[in-house]
Design a protein around this motif. Structure first.
Motif, PDB file in Angstrom:
ATOM      1  N   LEU A  44       0.815  -1.219   0.000  1.00 33.86           N
ATOM      2  CA  LEU A  44       0.000   0.000   0.000  1.00 33.86           C
ATOM      3  C   LEU A  44       0.847   1.268   0.000  1.00 33.86           C
ATOM      4  O   LEU A  44       0.323   2.380  -0.116  1.00 33.86           O
ATOM      5  N   GLY A  45       2.160   1.104   0.145  1.00 32.14           N
ATOM      6  CA  GLY A  45       3.044   2.265   0.150  1.00 32.14           C
ATOM      7  C   GLY A  45       2.935   3.104   1.410  1.00 32.14           C
ATOM      8  O   GLY A  45       3.199   4.317   1.385  1.00 32.14           O
ATOM      9  N   LEU A  46       2.546   2.477   2.530  1.00 31.41           N
ATOM     10  CA  LEU A  46       2.421   3.207   3.793  1.00 31.41           C
ATOM     11  C   LEU A  46       3.801   3.539   4.358  1.00 31.41           C
ATOM     12  O   LEU A  46       4.793   2.857   4.067  1.00 31.41           O
ATOM     13  N   LYS A  47       3.850   4.575   5.201  1.00 30.64           N
ATOM     14  CA  LYS A  47       5.097   4.941   5.866  1.00 30.64           C
ATOM     15  C   LYS A  47       5.358   3.927   6.977  1.00 30.64           C
ATOM     16  O   LYS A  47       4.548   3.764   7.888  1.00 30.64           O
ATOM     17  N   ILE A  48       6.483   3.230   6.882  1.00 30.01           N
ATOM     18  CA  ILE A  48       6.844   2.199   7.862  1.00 30.01           C
ATOM     19  C   ILE A  48       8.065   2.677   8.639  1.00 30.01           C
ATOM     20  O   ILE A  48       9.114   2.967   8.056  1.00 30.01           O
ATOM     21  N   TYR A  49       7.907   2.767   9.948  1.00 28.01           N
ATOM     22  CA  TYR A  49       8.995   3.215  10.822  1.00 28.01           C
ATOM     23  C   TYR A  49       9.515   2.046  11.653  1.00 28.01           C
ATOM     24  O   TYR A  49       8.741   1.191  12.095  1.00 28.01           O
ATOM     25  N   SER A  50      10.815   2.037  11.911  1.00 30.00           N
ATOM     26  CA  SER A  50      11.338   1.219  12.997  1.00 30.00           C
ATOM     27  C   SER A  50      11.085   1.991  14.290  1.00 30.00           C
ATOM     28  O   SER A  50      10.762   3.186  14.274  1.00 30.00           O
ATOM     29  N   TYR A  51      11.228   1.308  15.395  1.00 31.71           N
ATOM     30  CA  TYR A  51      11.060   1.938  16.714  1.00 31.71           C
ATOM     31  C   TYR A  51      11.943   3.193  16.870  1.00 31.71           C
ATOM     32  O   TYR A  51      11.435   4.276  17.203  1.00 31.71           O
ATOM     33  N   PRO A  52      13.259   3.093  16.616  1.00 34.54           N
ATOM     34  CA  PRO A  52      14.094   4.296  16.774  1.00 34.54           C
ATOM     35  C   PRO A  52      13.785   5.386  15.758  1.00 34.54           C
ATOM     36  O   PRO A  52      13.888   6.574  16.078  1.00 34.54           O
ATOM     37  N   GLU A  53      13.415   5.002  14.545  1.00 31.59           N
ATOM     38  CA  GLU A  53      13.059   6.008  13.540  1.00 31.59           C
ATOM     39  C   GLU A  53      11.879   6.851  14.014  1.00 31.59           C
ATOM     40  O   GLU A  53      11.865   8.075  13.840  1.00 31.59           O
ATOM     41  N   PHE A  54      10.888   6.185  14.615  1.00 27.86           N
ATOM     42  CA  PHE A  54       9.713   6.923  15.052  1.00 27.86           C
ATOM     43  C   PHE A  54      10.040   7.819  16.241  1.00 27.86           C
ATOM     44  O   PHE A  54       9.528   8.938  16.347  1.00 27.86           O
ATOM     45  N   LEU A  55      10.901   7.343  17.126  1.00 29.52           N
ATOM     46  CA  LEU A  55      11.318   8.193  18.251  1.00 29.52           C
ATOM     47  C   LEU A  55      12.031   9.446  17.745  1.00 29.52           C
ATOM     48  O   LEU A  55      11.833  10.543  18.277  1.00 29.52           O
TER      49      LEU A  55
END
Length: 450
Positions: free
Chosen positions: A85-96
């Motif tokens: 779907l091309g959604l924005k996918i973050y890792s835990y540290p990326e989102f922090l």
């Protein structure tokens, strides 16, 4: 924002989910298994999945972001759907990092001590009513969660782990935070399944130092020669603040820290913890806490969960539980208890539980780690060795690696527990070191012996 967590049950992941719900976000999540205390904590906030498993239908275009936990596999059906779907996918540290782009980021890293140092800093700040965002790797007294995020606080304090960010992002977590203020406590080879050589492991810390924002600072343990070389060779335009273990003494079982106002009794003990304290003081001062205010607050710090945590005490007997599993941590923790409890018999029990500790070649790194113990015990599960796909580890290899002919080695959890529960604990300090639970040790039953 609408955010979905893939593998919401992890220790770090569920705390981030709780923090974002508290911030007002709409949170959903999935996992194939969730253990306590994550399960109860998610349930209390209405975030526990109705059933365990992976459900691609949960992944809709309306989601603002997907946060991917390390527990998930690269072919996870929910992850595949999000990618399609091309959604924005973050890792835990990326989102922090995304949550803290406009804050002053304080990142605490190092092979050992980072949880304790981060906990000390947060304790001091809370003591003085200074509000900050944070992420720490242990549950702390006086804090509801291990993660706290706001729009208003100027600082965020982050524990910087060198392990991988996610199943699809092989960068170490602490490479993603881009600190303004950083600390490194030391470098001792770990995670050999990811960093197969010591040189490769050290390289990750060089990258971290170079990631510090220009004009920022690095506070570092100058007693660690490898770390000192990394810092001094860095050409990043940052300020460099070395620290060393402060002067202290142990009198009648109480550790006294030397300060400008005289000797001050502490709740914590051990040279490694005093070294951690020195680093925490430097960081707090950079965050606006003066030296004497730091001392006033740190005197009441009792330690982070599972870090030299006193679990029982009786007449001339005491028991500690510690997360120590790497060679440097095991050595420092064992020596600290021996130094604090002079005249006590030190019974040190180590569970070899991690990939590194069960690797026959890496075992050599443990030489001398249990020398301070009067009686040394090792427990490991041959089944865990098989699950990790490693070559069989023998009792002889362990004995040779630790350089002790008198070491007691158990591979059966029932036999280990029988040994432990039949010991005379008179005038004994019991130290249990593991990132596991010795095959199901009943800690409540153990506490009853005290």
């Amino acid at each position: 924002m609408d955010i979905h967590f893939i593998a919401i049950g992890g220790s770090a992941m569920h705390n981030l989910a709780l923090a974002l719900k508290h911030k007002g976000y709409n949170i959903t999540g999935s996992d194939d298994v969730i253990f306590e205390p994550s399960k109860s904590r998610l349930d209390a906030e209405g975030l526990l999945p109705e059933e365990f498993g992976w459900f691609p239908e949960k992944i809709q275009r309306t989601l603002d972001a997907v946060i991917l936990g390390m527990h998930a596999k690269p072919d996870n059906p929910e992850l595949v759907k999000a990618q399609e779907l091309g959604l924005k996918i973050y890792s835990y540290p990326e989102f922090l990092f995304e949550q803290s782009k406009h804050k002053t980021r304080v990142v605490i890293g190092g092979s050992h001590g980072k949880t304790t140092i981060t906990s000390m800093i947060l304790h001091v700040l809370q003591y003085h009513g200074i509000k900050v965002d944070f992420m720490v790797g242990a549950q702390l007294d006086g804090f509801d969660r291990m993660v706290h995020l706001t729009e208003d606080n100027d600082f965020i304090v982050l524990e910087g782990d060198e392990y991988l960010s996610s199943p699809i992002d092989r960068r170490p977590k602490f490479h993603l935070y881009k600190p303004n203020i950083a600390l490194l406590s030391g470098i001792a080879w770990d995670h050999i399944n990811v960093f197969p050589t010591f040189e490769n492991y050290v390289k990750q810390f060089q990258i971290f130092v170079d990631s510090i924002v220009k004009g920022g600072s690095i506070t570092y343990n100058a007693e660690d020669q490898t770390l000192k070389d990394v810092i001094e060779s860095s050409e990043n335009t940052i300020r460099k603040f070395p620290y060393e273990t402060p002067n202290f003494s142990v009198i009648d079982g109480v550790t006294l820290l030397e300060t400008p106002e005289g000797d001050m009794p502490l709740e914590i003990f051990g040279a490694h913890n005093l070294n951690n304290l020195a680093g925490a003081k430097w960081i707090c001062q950079q965050m606006g806490v003066d030296e004497m205010d730091f001392y006033e607050a740190i005197a009441t710090f009792k330690g982070a969960s599972k870090r030299l945590e006193k679990i029982a005490q009786g007449d001339a007997r005491v028991a500690f539980k510690d997360f120590a599993h790497s060679p440097s941590k095991v050595k420092a923790t064992t020596e600290a208890v021996k130094e604090q409890y002079v005249g006590y018999r030190l019974l040190a029990c180590l569970e070899l539980h991690t990939y590194s500790s069960l690797n026959a070649e890496f075992l050599k790194e443990y030489k001398g780690a249990l020398d301070a113990a009067d009686e040394a015990v090792v427990f490991y599960s041959p089944n865990a060795v098989k699950i990790k796909g490693l070559a069989e580890v023998t009792s002889e290899q362990i004995s040779v690696a630790l350089n002790r002919n008198d070491i007691k080695i158990f591979t059966n959890p029932e036999e280990f527990q029988e040994y432990l529960f039949t010991q005379s604990l008179d005038n004994t300090a019991l130290l249990l070191m593991s990132s596991g639970n010795y095959g199901g040790l009943d800690f409540d039953q153990l506490k009853a012996l005290f």
